[in-house]
Design a protein around this motif. Structure first.
Motif, mmCIF file in Angstrom:
data_model
loop_
_atom_site.group_PDB
_atom_site.id
_atom_site.type_symbol
_atom_site.label_atom_id
_atom_site.label_comp_id
_atom_site.label_asym_id
_atom_site.label_seq_id
_atom_site.Cartn_x
_atom_site.Cartn_y
_atom_site.Cartn_z
ATOM 1 N N PHE A 15 0.831 -1.214 0.000
ATOM 2 C CA PHE A 15 0.000 0.000 0.000
ATOM 3 C C PHE A 15 0.864 1.262 0.000
ATOM 4 N N LEU A 16 1.850 1.308 0.900
ATOM 5 C CA LEU A 16 2.747 2.462 0.946
ATOM 6 C C LEU A 16 3.521 2.597 -0.359
ATOM 7 N N GLY A 17 4.016 1.462 -0.847
ATOM 8 C CA GLY A 17 4.793 1.483 -2.081
ATOM 9 C C GLY A 17 3.980 1.969 -3.261
ATOM 10 N N LEU A 70 9.238 -0.638 -1.824
ATOM 11 C CA LEU A 70 8.194 -1.160 -0.934
ATOM 12 C C LEU A 70 7.113 -1.942 -1.673
ATOM 13 N N VAL A 71 6.702 -1.473 -2.844
ATOM 14 C CA VAL A 71 5.596 -2.135 -3.538
ATOM 15 C C VAL A 71 5.993 -3.536 -3.995
ATOM 16 N N THR A 72 7.281 -3.738 -4.259
ATOM 17 C CA THR A 72 7.749 -5.066 -4.649
ATOM 18 C C THR A 72 8.092 -5.920 -3.436
ATOM 19 N N THR A 73 8.074 -5.334 -2.254
ATOM 20 C CA THR A 73 8.305 -5.950 -0.937
ATOM 21 C C THR A 73 9.695 -6.577 -0.760
ATOM 22 N N ARG A 74 10.591 -6.387 -1.713
ATOM 23 C CA ARG A 74 11.912 -7.004 -1.586
ATOM 24 C C ARG A 74 12.802 -6.232 -0.609
ATOM 25 N N LYS A 76 11.869 -3.920 2.012
ATOM 26 C CA LYS A 76 10.981 -3.201 2.921
ATOM 27 C C LYS A 76 11.758 -2.350 3.925
ATOM 28 N N LEU A 77 12.847 -2.880 4.451
ATOM 29 C CA LEU A 77 13.617 -2.136 5.448
ATOM 30 C C LEU A 77 14.238 -0.887 4.841
ATOM 31 N N LEU A 78 14.932 -1.039 3.729
ATOM 32 C CA LEU A 78 15.578 0.102 3.081
ATOM 33 C C LEU A 78 14.545 1.142 2.655
ATOM 34 N N LEU A 116 6.161 -0.592 9.908
ATOM 35 C CA LEU A 116 7.135 -1.418 9.188
ATOM 36 C C LEU A 116 8.497 -1.369 9.869
ATOM 37 N N LEU A 117 8.942 -0.177 10.238
ATOM 38 C CA LEU A 117 10.256 -0.017 10.866
ATOM 39 C C LEU A 117 10.328 -0.748 12.204
ATOM 40 N N TRP A 118 9.229 -0.758 12.943
ATOM 41 C CA TRP A 118 9.209 -1.424 14.244
ATOM 42 C C TRP A 118 9.504 -2.915 14.099
#
Length: 202
Positions: A15-17, A70-74, A76-78, A116-118
């Protein structure tokens, strides 16, 4: 909120991505004809009278790259780390131009990003300690060089689709979809190569 199901985290990431990737693509696509729900798509034109058109393009490209992480979810942290200064930059623009409502939307998106960061908080303790931490980093899936290269090829197609949109919108959208599919396949490349390495070891 110690552990959130992976499906929910992936949903937040997508969603964010999509929100930021779509917003960036819409700013740069011909006639702003791209899918997305957050604006304004005419940010670059709005900033040009102030001599900040190039800055508007910088924000658009940043939205594309960070959103795509983010949208590709690979990554997420970065992506979620880079999202913090991106939201901060956009917030300053909206406050400076006195746009109402947008800061509230950005606050909501920031909360999602912090969720996400948490989930990656184990990565931050060594940074705070400026070295090795007594807290272990959780084991996560192995990523391969070839998987990274496949993902980056998908990102390159996103950027290539922007100038193509000025020639043919349908072809540009097809390139975008091919890029997304390619980046999605990067996980499969990781699994295939990891399984091959496991077979060699055994």
């Amino acid at each position: 909120m110690n552990t959130i199901p992976k499906l929910i985290l992936s949903g937040i990431s997508i969603f964010l991505g999509f929100t930021f990737w779509g917003a960036g693509m819409a700013k740069l696509f011909h006639d702003h004809q791209f899918f997305g729900w957050i604006g304004p798509v005419w940010l670059i034109e709005e900033l040009e009278p102030y001599g900040l058109g190039f800055y508007g393009k910088f924000i658009a490209f940043s939205q594309i790259i960070i959103g795509y992480l983010l949208v590709t979810t690979r990554y997420k942290l970065l992506g979620s780390i880079m999202m913090i200064p991106l939201i901060g930059n956009i917030l300053m623009v909206t406050i400076s131009l006195q746009w109402r409502g947008t800061p509230l939307v950005l606050a909501f998106l920031l909360v999602l990003d912090l969720i996400l960061l948490w989930q990656y908080r184990d990565f931050f303790r060594p940074l705070l300690d400026e070295g090795k931490s007594s807290h272990d980093i959780k084991v996560r899936k192995i990523r391969t060089i070839n998987g990274h290269l496949v993902w980056f090829a998908g990102l390159a197609l996103q950027l290539f689709a922007i100038p193509v949109s000025y020639w043919n919108w349908i072809v540009a959208c097809a390139i975008v979809l091919i890029g997304l599919t390619l980046s999605g396949l990067s996980f499969r490349v990781d699994r295939i190569l990891t399984n091959k390495d496991d077979l060699r070891i055994t």
